[in-house]
Each structure stands twice: as C-alpha cells, then as structure tokens.
Design a protein around this motif. Structure first.
Motif, PDB file in Angstrom:
ATOM      1  N   ASP A  37      11.692   2.733  -1.279  1.00  0.00           N
ATOM      2  CA  ASP A  37      10.404   2.336  -1.876  1.00  0.00           C
ATOM      3  C   ASP A  37      10.792   1.102  -2.828  1.00  0.00           C
ATOM      4  OD1 ASP A  37       9.432   4.761  -0.489  1.00  0.00           O
ATOM      5  OD2 ASP A  37       9.241   5.707  -2.415  1.00  0.00           O
ATOM      6  N   GLU A  38       9.496   0.248  -2.789  1.00  0.00           N
ATOM      7  CA  GLU A  38       9.590  -0.867  -3.464  1.00  0.00           C
ATOM      8  C   GLU A  38       8.143  -1.404  -3.959  1.00  0.00           C
ATOM      9  OE1 GLU A  38      12.527  -3.650  -2.000  1.00  0.00           O
ATOM     10  OE2 GLU A  38      11.621  -5.454  -2.841  1.00  0.00           O
ATOM     11  N   ILE A  39       8.213  -1.923  -5.112  1.00  0.00           N
ATOM     12  CA  ILE A  39       6.728  -2.487  -5.528  1.00  0.00           C
ATOM     13  C   ILE A  39       7.197  -3.907  -5.906  1.00  0.00           C
ATOM     14  CG2 ILE A  39       4.790  -2.528  -7.048  1.00  0.00           C
ATOM     15  CD1 ILE A  39       5.314   0.598  -7.202  1.00  0.00           C
ATOM     16  N   THR A  64       2.865 -10.394  -3.534  1.00  0.00           N
ATOM     17  CA  THR A  64       2.853  -8.845  -3.797  1.00  0.00           C
ATOM     18  C   THR A  64       3.466  -8.016  -2.502  1.00  0.00           C
ATOM     19  OG1 THR A  64       0.756  -8.143  -3.645  1.00  0.00           O
ATOM     20  CG2 THR A  64       1.490  -8.999  -5.665  1.00  0.00           C
ATOM     21  N   ASN A  65       4.142  -6.962  -2.577  1.00  0.00           N
ATOM     22  CA  ASN A  65       4.517  -6.257  -1.463  1.00  0.00           C
ATOM     23  C   ASN A  65       4.726  -4.820  -1.811  1.00  0.00           C
ATOM     24  OD1 ASN A  65       4.754  -5.555   1.287  1.00  0.00           O
ATOM     25  ND2 ASN A  65       6.479  -6.809   1.555  1.00  0.00           N
ATOM     26  N   VAL A  66       4.523  -3.783  -1.029  1.00  0.00           N
ATOM     27  CA  VAL A  66       4.726  -2.487  -1.407  1.00  0.00           C
ATOM     28  C   VAL A  66       5.497  -1.895  -0.201  1.00  0.00           C
ATOM     29  CG1 VAL A  66       3.773  -0.162  -1.741  1.00  0.00           C
ATOM     30  CG2 VAL A  66       2.687  -2.229  -2.922  1.00  0.00           C
ATOM     31  N   GLY A  69       5.719  -4.760   4.844  1.00  0.00           N
ATOM     32  CA  GLY A  69       4.747  -5.448   5.628  1.00  0.00           C
ATOM     33  C   GLY A  69       3.555  -5.477   4.877  1.00  0.00           C
ATOM     34  N   ARG A  70       3.258  -5.143   3.598  1.00  0.00           N
ATOM     35  CA  ARG A  70       1.809  -4.960   3.137  1.00  0.00           C
ATOM     36  C   ARG A  70       1.839  -6.191   2.151  1.00  0.00           C
ATOM     37  NH1 ARG A  70       2.318   1.288   1.820  1.00  0.00           N
ATOM     38  NH2 ARG A  70       2.097   2.078   4.074  1.00  0.00           N
ATOM     39  N   GLU A  71       2.218  -7.370   2.343  1.00  0.00           N
ATOM     40  CA  GLU A  71       2.055  -8.499   1.479  1.00  0.00           C
ATOM     41  C   GLU A  71       0.521  -8.945   1.184  1.00  0.00           C
ATOM     42  OE1 GLU A  71       3.577  -8.510   4.534  1.00  0.00           O
ATOM     43  OE2 GLU A  71       5.709  -9.348   4.246  1.00  0.00           O
ATOM     44  N   MET A  72       0.483  -9.118  -0.138  1.00  0.00           N
ATOM     45  CA  MET A  72      -1.054  -9.968  -0.473  1.00  0.00           C
ATOM     46  C   MET A  72      -0.385 -11.122  -1.408  1.00  0.00           C
ATOM     47  SD  MET A  72      -4.097  -7.392  -1.006  1.00  0.00           S
ATOM     48  CE  MET A  72      -5.259  -8.558  -1.319  1.00  0.00           C
TER      49      MET A  72
END
Length: 285
Positions: free
Chosen positions: A99-101, A118-120, A127-130
């Motif tokens: 896991d990573e934030i 940012t990514n989670v 692959g959830r970049e903003m």
C-alpha cells in the motif's frame, strides 16, 4: 488514596495510549534511509534539509509503522532550475502487494511551476494519479502538506485546504489501504527519467547541490504494533469535510487539476477504472 481497581484502570489507559503518536521529531522518529550527511537535521530535530548532488540524493524513513492517522509536514522546495528533481513525502508498506499514499513534487525549469503529483496504491494496485499546480510559489516559503488517512477515506491537503479526497470503495471491489501498516518516507532524488515533461528535461548538475527544507513534522496517528489497536483510530478530529472545506476542494478541482486518471481516455482506451465509470462516481458534496 487510589484503589487497586482505579490504578489498574489508569495503567490500562496508559498502555492503550502508548500506541498513539502526537507531534514529531526528525531525530527521534526517523532513521537515515540514504544519502549520509546530505541529511542535515537541525534545531534539536525540529527542522531538516535534504540535498541532492552529483553523487546521491537523500532521504529518511520513520522508525514506526502507522495504521491510520494524520501526517503534516512543512516543506520548502528546491528553488530555481529544479528540473529532474523529485521531492517526495509519502507513506508506504513493503512488498510487491504494498500500500502507498504519495505526495511527490516534480521539479521544473526556472519560471515554470512545480507539479504536485499524488497517487494511491492498495494491494500493489496503483495508477490512480492526480496532479496539480499550486496557487503559490512553493520555493519561496514553507507550506503545510498533509495526508489524513483512515479506513473510510484519504484526504490530501495543502495548507489545510483539501486537494484530493479518495473514499473507500471496497463495496464495489476497488482496493483501498486498510490493513497494511505504513512507514513515512521523505526523500529528494534524481527522477529525470520521467519527472519533468515525461523525461525530456534532464537534471542540470551545474545547478547542484539541490536543497529542500522540512520542518515541524507532526503525526496524530496510531503506531501499528498489533494492528488491532488501530481499527477504531480516526486519524484526526474530522471524519470528513465540513462545508467550508468542501467549497475549497471544489475550487481546487475547478482551477488547479492538471491530470486526473479518471479522465485519461487514452491511457484507458478500453475502459476507465471501475471507480471512474459513470455509474460508480461519487458526487462532490
């Protein structure tokens, strides 16, 4: 005189609170990750600088693992031509299914704005970049960057203004970090293979050393010794956003978002991630 039962109650309360962390100190709460004396801790652990030169970058890692909490750091980014540099402040567990934030600052040429990325990750799925531009110059002064994480949502904030809210969507099969304890990482390194204009602009070592400043780290968090102790920890006073914060978040979404994975139809030409699809998108309320 206290009775034996009241003493037992006080002892129980003390032991339960031992798993919680308040405040923070770079000397006491972190170990060297890499970079040797490029990590310079000052003011009895209240402030720190990280340096990147032609030989190495630098970074620290928290001694403790945490499961839920709010983590605040004041950061002053590398000034001038920072292209190719990556200044990172993030939480991560270990292993391929980690896991990573992430909060990462991608440097740029002089006069061009930094990109806050940012990514989670959850169970190894990312692959959830903003990505965002900031409404100020982050090299001129220190600003507060925060990760507020509990089992229901993740909120990333800049100067207490929410820029990203990610809710737990495990109910529709979307992985969310709820079980793996994570350590705090703070690093400055050479990411010129991808960081600035997709790697087209490289690190100019004639500008080295590159230095970023950090101070007033604060954690209101649960130290994950057993995991069971952290299940009910909220990670902050607010479970969600109040009406004022929601309005500020809407302004950020309308003005400062540069990239949103949920709108990347080229990358996801065969279908957006499940949580991004029309029927699954939660309203900004």
């Amino acid at each position: 005189m206290a009775t034996s039962s009241s003493l037992f109650l006080l002892l129980s309360l003390f032991l339960s609170f031992k798993t919680f962390a308040w405040g923070g100190n770079f000397n006491k709460d972190f170990d060297l990750l890499f970079g040797d004396d490029r990590v310079d801790i000052k003011e009895e652990g209240k402030s720190m600088s990280l340096t990147l030169d032609k030989y190495s970058g630098s970074g620290i890692i928290s001694k403790n693992e945490y499961l839920f909490g709010r983590f605040d750091m004041q950061i002053k980014l590398v000034p001038g031509n920072s292209a190719g540099t990556v200044t990172a402040y993030y939480l991560s567990s270990q292993g391929s299914n980690h896991d990573e934030i992430d909060i990462e600052f991608l440097g740029n040429l002089s006069g061009d704005p930094y990109l806050l990325s940012t990514n989670v990750y959850a169970n190894g799925n990312g692959g959830r970049e903003m990505q965002y531009y900031l409404w100020f110059d982050p090299t001129e002064d220190y600003h507060i960057y925060s990760i507020d994480w509990n089992s229901r949502r993740i909120i990333i904030l800049v100067d207490n203004i929410p820029i990203r809210v990610m809710r737990n969507r495990q109910d529709i099969g979307v992985p969310f970090p709820t079980k793996q304890p994570m350590r705090i990482y703070t690093t400055l390194w050479n990411g010129d293979s991808w960081a600035t204009r997709w790697g087209k602009v490289k690190l100019d070592l004639s500008n080295a050393p590159f230095v970023a400043g950090f101070k007033n780290f604060n954690a209101n968090a649960c130290i994950a010794k057993t995991g069971e102790d952290c299940k009910v920890f909220n990670g902050g006073q607010n479970k969600g956003l109040d009406s004022e914060s929601k309005q500020k978040w809407k302004v950020v979404l309308s003005k400062w978002v540069v990239y949103d994975y949920c709108r990347d139809f080229r990358r996801y030409a065969h279908g957006l991630p499940y949580e991004c699809r029309k029927d699954n998108v939660l309203p900004v309320v």
